[in-house]
Design an enzyme around this catalytic site. Structure first.
Site, mmCIF file in Angstrom:
data_model
loop_
_atom_site.group_PDB
_atom_site.id
_atom_site.type_symbol
_atom_site.label_atom_id
_atom_site.label_comp_id
_atom_site.label_asym_id
_atom_site.label_seq_id
_atom_site.Cartn_x
_atom_site.Cartn_y
_atom_site.Cartn_z
ATOM 1 N N THR A 199 -3.959 -6.564 3.340
ATOM 2 C CA THR A 199 -3.456 -6.259 4.686
ATOM 3 C C THR A 199 -2.663 -4.960 4.714
ATOM 4 O O THR A 199 -2.676 -4.231 5.709
ATOM 5 C CB THR A 199 -2.563 -7.421 5.177
ATOM 6 O OG1 THR A 199 -3.367 -8.597 5.196
ATOM 7 C CG2 THR A 199 -2.004 -7.175 6.552
ATOM 8 N N ASP A 216 -10.342 -7.136 0.610
ATOM 9 C CA ASP A 216 -9.486 -8.255 0.966
ATOM 10 C C ASP A 216 -9.346 -9.051 -0.336
ATOM 11 O O ASP A 216 -10.343 -9.278 -1.033
ATOM 12 C CB ASP A 216 -10.186 -9.105 2.040
ATOM 13 C CG ASP A 216 -9.314 -10.235 2.543
ATOM 14 O OD1 ASP A 216 -9.051 -10.266 3.756
ATOM 15 O OD2 ASP A 216 -8.906 -11.102 1.741
ATOM 16 N N ASP A 248 -3.145 -12.960 -0.443
ATOM 17 C CA ASP A 248 -3.829 -14.247 -0.627
ATOM 18 C C ASP A 248 -3.988 -14.658 -2.084
ATOM 19 O O ASP A 248 -3.794 -15.819 -2.433
ATOM 20 C CB ASP A 248 -5.213 -14.212 0.054
ATOM 21 C CG ASP A 248 -5.102 -14.239 1.577
ATOM 22 O OD1 ASP A 248 -4.002 -14.512 2.094
ATOM 23 O OD2 ASP A 248 -6.127 -13.992 2.253
#
Ligand code: ASP
Length: 354
Positions: A28, A71, A104
């Site tokens: 992010t 990501d 994550d």
């Protein structure tokens, strides 16, 4: 899989305080919104536009960026191998490293690198953000600037934090003790079973007693071979024999991280214990860690864990699931089974309380 290098000499005309390498993997932190408002990873050039202050730091910065930032849900052991090699190859020329990574799976990557980089005497600080740097209320800027300060902190020429760690929302946490616990607020990480390494406020307060001290005589070695035939078995009331069997019968399986209840307890059913015992006899390692984020496994405390000990299940103490998985990957990838079995219950880099 490839990466590219960008050099920024922020310290001219004066001499830099430290040489730091930033490894940008994605997450992010540097994402931007596409036309539908979906967050996608973006090039490091965008980050530089939003961080003019980087140029005011007295640091000699080298930035290495994944050619295609990701990501972190797409992270793979191959990325860990590439990151380990970048750090290993640049180790003697840098004072420290800052890794920009999605939140994550940051705890997995930080854990993996803590086991892969043996004999580390320089900081490897992971950070990221819950809001992209281009957004007004982003936490990215503060997280990066403080991480750079931590990575360059020295006392009498020695790194203050010679560890793989995560800096996020004012807290510095040992990487292999961290867990992502929050996806909406800024306080994304916690370490339930080990104290913080530092807390950042007006100044950064280090908890020196909690920080691993590096042995200056140890040379850095990179354990880059990783065993992937590992699985997680999360117990729940009502788990069936066929579910257990399908997990334990997975082809090539080498080790199981078994997430048990409370202090390491599991059902006492004969079929359950018999199937675990069979797997252990076949040479599969079974590590007992708790579903509780705080506290530890004590096999034998209750009757429901006594038999686990007797059949050869190994206690994972207070290790996080992330640490247990990545420790097994590194140990089984680099050592013979008997050695991996001995080392799993030992503290290699402060990941378990012994
Ligand atoms: N999905 C993002 C990632 O892990 C979340 C983040 O960076 O916070 O890459």
């Amino acid at each position: 899989m490839n990466y590219k290098e960008i050099k920024i000499n922020t310290a001219t005309p004066e001499s830099p305080v430290s040489k730091i390498m930033i490894i940008y993997t994605g997450g992010t932190f540097g994402m931007s919104r596409d036309k539908n408002g979906v967050l996608i990873p973006y090039d490091f050039a965008l980050i530089l536009e939003h961080l003019p202050t980087l140029r005011n730091l007295m640091l000699d910065l080298t930035i290495v960026s994944f050619e295609h930032p990701i990501d972190s849900s797409n992270i793979e052991p191959a990325h860990w191998q590439m990151m380990g090699k970048i750090i290993f190859d640049n180790y003697e020329f840098q004072d420290g490293f800052v890794v920009l990574h999605g939140t994550d799976t940051m705890a997995y990557t930080a854990s993996a690198l803590s086991f892969m980089l043996q004999g580390l005497a320089k900081p490897v600080v992971f950070t990221g953000a819950q809001l992209p740097i281009a957004e007004t209320r982003s936490d990215a800027r503060e997280n990066l600037i403080t991480s750079l300060e931590i990575a360059s902190a020295k006392i009498e020429g020695k790194a203050v934090v010679p560890e793989v760690c995560i800096y996020f929302d004012d807290q510095l946490i040992r990487g292999n003790r961290a867990k992502k616990v929050e996806s909406m607020h800024f306080d994304a990480f916690e370490s339930e079973n080990y104290p913080l390494l530092a807390k950042a406020g007006v100044s950064i307060t280090y908890s020196h007693a909690s920080i691993e001290q590096a042995d200056a005589n140890t040379k850095l070695t990179l354990k880059s071979s990783l065993e992937r035939n590992i699985t997680v078995l999360k117990l729940f009331p009502g788990i069936t024999e066929s579910t257990l069997d399908s997990i334990l019968a997975s082809s090539g399986l080498k080790a199981v991280v078994m997430e048990t209840f409370g202090a390491g307890n599991a059902p006492s059913s004969a079929w359950f214990l018999k199937r675990l015992k069979q797997a252990i006899t076949e040479g599969i390692l079974i590590i007992n860690i708790s579903q509780c984020p705080g506290g530890m496994v004590i096999q034998g405390k209750y009757e429901t864990s006594k038999t686990l000990e007797e059949i050869g299940v190994i206690s994972g103490g207070d290790m996080t699931c992330e640490a247990a998985i990545t420790k097994l990957m590194v140990l089984l990838g680099n050592y013979p089974l008997y050695k991996a079995k001995l080392l799993i219950a030992e503290s290699l880099v402060g990941e378990i309380t012994v």
